[in-house]
Design an enzyme around this catalytic site. Structure first.
Site, PDB file in Angstrom:
ATOM      1  N   CYS A 168       0.758  -1.152   0.078  1.00 31.50           N
ATOM      2  CA  CYS A 168      -0.094  -0.264   0.083  1.00 31.50           C
ATOM      3  C   CYS A 168       0.873   1.021  -0.095  1.00 31.50           C
ATOM      4  CB  CYS A 168      -0.805  -0.536   1.283  1.00 31.50           C
ATOM      5  SG  CYS A 168       0.365   0.379   2.535  1.00 31.50           S
ATOM      6  N   HIS A 198       5.920  -5.550   8.274  1.00 27.39           N
ATOM      7  CA  HIS A 198       5.913  -6.816   9.142  1.00 27.39           C
ATOM      8  C   HIS A 198       5.648  -8.146   7.432  1.00 27.39           C
ATOM      9  CE1 HIS A 198       2.832  -6.741  12.510  1.00 27.39           C
ATOM     10  NE2 HIS A 198       4.099  -6.455  13.295  1.00 27.39           N
ATOM     11  N   GLU A 291       0.635  -1.540  16.646  1.00 26.36           N
ATOM     12  CA  GLU A 291       0.173  -0.375  16.391  1.00 26.36           C
ATOM     13  C   GLU A 291      -1.313  -0.463  17.462  1.00 26.36           C
ATOM     14  OE1 GLU A 291      -4.245   0.244  13.954  1.00 26.36           O
ATOM     15  OE2 GLU A 291      -2.140  -0.639  12.534  1.00 26.36           O
ATOM     16  N   SER A 551       2.566  -5.510   3.298  1.00 25.53           N
ATOM     17  CA  SER A 551       3.300  -5.176   3.427  1.00 25.53           C
ATOM     18  C   SER A 551       4.372  -6.523   2.367  1.00 25.53           C
ATOM     19  CB  SER A 551       3.893  -5.731   4.887  1.00 25.53           C
ATOM     20  OG  SER A 551       3.952  -5.060   6.020  1.00 25.53           O
TER      21      SER A 551
END
Length: 578
Positions: A168, A198, A291, A551
């Protein structure tokens, strides 16, 4: 010889000309390939060989990161060459860093942003790093598949690529910032407070660039920030850092490079808003996930719910009360210090870990909203309930793309309690705030620019596939949710983290080593609990769905697809394995 703690030890021993022996347990064998060292013999506890102090330093960094990934390191001892005496320093649990007053978190964060030691490179600053990233992480094959409308045929194989996949823009941005930090501070020691993203390949690359990872103690969860010195560069990962870490690094006079995804920072804003109104933050997420740890650090009072079952339990408690000790035991570790379910659930604000399943996050939000309507009435809802759309649109796009590949749509998460409340409130004129989702997403346009042009999608794009290949880190939450969608749709799915899991030792064996959903992340990260499936590539025509986590670099996806193509040629007798 003085032996520094292996946690954060950059320099090991005297000058590079000196030779050293490194004592390793057999647990460390998988890590030795990083420096081309021979692995311990089967059954042996230790093995020694001579290396220079430069390699020893590299090994220390690799092992320090490896411990975070495998949780299996037991010791690292450095001794003089030929010596039979082992010098072992056992690492003690790191000291906790000071906890920030939770009423001052916004001040701490904004103070960091205004600091002269805060670095957040612009896209123009990162232009060179972005171009280089595309060179090493891009894929000519995936670019071709996009131009062919996400469908690619070669021989008897048809690949159907999800229309939203892979990096992304937030992840691309995070990696580029980290690379730019190395270029901007070529002589500085650079630390990362956690994995940047990750993905083990990406994080290994940062180690090769001389970056180090702050170690986290397995038992206490504390990070060893004692290794950070004044003037060191510290990179905050894409999923953010806790406000306590921000305050510590400012006090330490470290130079802070921030790769936090803007979508994650937006969740922090929602938590701050709830706190200002005196609300408890209800966070849909995994309470140990980095997170969520960062997000909850901004809350004065919070409770983390991991799924609809948790949410229903909490909502029933709000409506009917219950056994307080049972509640606290059920959510142990997932709530703020001093949390009282009898007092702290009267006013709530919703937030979420950005990589959770969109449908589940929305159902949980709607469930809590209807619960507060029943408890306090629609007229007083705004006094007791607050929500904002903090679902990451990149995560949402990837999940939607999986359903589109199958020609289906999300079935929605079910809640018996929600159904009951909805029926009770059917006559009320209620416009649920939790049900609102943006029509357009901002990430898609940026990702299309990053990944390249797209050709017309053929009419037969959606439909049956023989199996789906999902590529992504085993500890990647958004990747795992793609696997869950496949299982929900009763489609065979194989989850691998890279191409090494396909093709066995020869590279063309008809085998794939993949992570089942039931295998815990910590087990899979240690290389255990993976399932070996044989003859996964069938003869004849084969239609394979493909997607990758946010990722996952495209070049890793290409390597996986090329391996399957090679296996397919052997299976169909087009090539005889050598």
């Amino acid at each position: 010889m003085h032996v520094p703690s292996w946690r954060g030890a950059l320099a090991v021993g005297p000058a590079a000309s000196t030779r050293h022996g490194v004592v390793l347990s057999t647990w460390e064998a998988p890590l030795l390939s990083h420096i081309g060292a021979p692995a311990p013999l089967q059954g042996e506890w230790c093995y020694k060989w001579a290396i220079s102090s430069t390699v020893a330093a590299t090994l220390a960094g690799i092992m320090q990161y490896g411990r975070r990934r495998t949780r299996q390191l037991r010791q690292l001892a450095i001794c003089s060459a030929g010596s039979v005496t082992e010098h072992v320093q056992v690492a003690s649990a790191p000291e906790p860093i000071t906890k920030v007053d939770r009423t001052k978190t916004d001040k701490v964060r904004k103070g960091m942003y205004r600091s002269n030691d805060y670095y957040k490179f612009s896209r123009s600053d990162m232009a060179n790093s972005l171009d280089k990233l595309k060179e090493v992480a891009g894929s000519s094959l995936l670019s071709k598949i996009r131009l062919d409308g996400f469908v690619y045929r070669e021989g008897n194989i048809t690949y159907v690529l999800a229309q939203s996949y892979g990096f992304c823009w937030g992840v691309e941005r995070a990696i580029a910032i980290a690379h730019e930090a190395r270029a901007f501070f070529p002589e500085k020691q650079i630390w990362c407070t956690n994995e940047i993203i990750h993905n083990p390949v990406v994080n290994d690359d940062l180690i090769k660039r001389g970056m180090r990872f702050i170690e986290q103690d397995k038992q206490t969860g504390r990070k060893d920030f004692s290794v950070v010195k004044s003037g060191d560069v510290v990179v905050l990962p894409a999923f953010g850092a806790s406000v306590d870490e921000m305050a510590f690094l400012q006090e330490k006079k470290a130079k802070i490079v921030d790769t936090t995804c803007p979508w994650v920072a937006r969740v922090w804003g929602a938590v701050e808003t709830a706190k200002r109104k005196g609300h408890t933050s209800i966070v849909h997420g995994k309470y140990k996930h980095e997170e969520t740890v960062a997000t909850t650090s901004f809350a004065a009072k919070y409770l983390v719910v991991s799924n609809i079952r948790d949410a229903e339990y909490v909502c029933n408690y709000i409506l009917e009360k219950g056994e307080k000790l049972e509640f606290l035991e059920r959510f142990k570790g997932a709530y703020s210090e001093g949390f009282d379910p009898d007092a702290d659930l009267e006013s709530i604000g919703m937030a979420n870990q950005t990589t959770m399943m969109k449908d589940e996050t929305m159902m949980i939000g709607k469930l809590f909203e209807r619960t507060m309507i029943r408890k306090y009435g629609p007229d007083k809802l705004k006094e007791h309930f607050l929500t904002s759309n903090t679902i990451c649109d990149a995560t949402q796009d990837r999940q939607n793309a999986m359903y589109k590949m199958f020609g289906s749509s999300a079935s929605g998460k079910n809640s018996a309690l929600y159904t009951t409340l909805e029926q009770e409130q059917a006559q009320m004129e209620i416009d649920l705030a939790s049900a609102k989702v943006k029509a357009d997403t901002s990430s898609a346009a940026m990702e299309n620019k990053m990944k390249g042009p797209v050709g017309p999608v053929p009419n037969d794009y959606s439909g049956r596939v023989d199996f789906v290949l999902i590529i992504g880190g085993y500890n990647s939450s958004n990747t795992t949710h793609l696997v869950e969608i496949c299982e929900e749709q009763e489609v065979t799915v194989y989850h691998v983290d890279d191409a090494s899991k396909i093709g066995g030792a020869s590279g063309v064996e008809n085998t794939i080593k993949h992570k089942p959903l039931v295998t815990p992340v910590s087990v899979a990260m240690a290389g255990e609990g993976l399932e070996l499936s044989k003859s996964f590539v069938a003869p004849g025509a084969l239609r394979i769905g493909v997607s990758s986590g946010a990722s996952t670099p495209d070049n890793i996806v290409e390597e996986c697809l090329k391996k399957i193509l090679a296996i397919k040629q052997v299976v169909d007798g087009q090539v005889v394995p050598g």
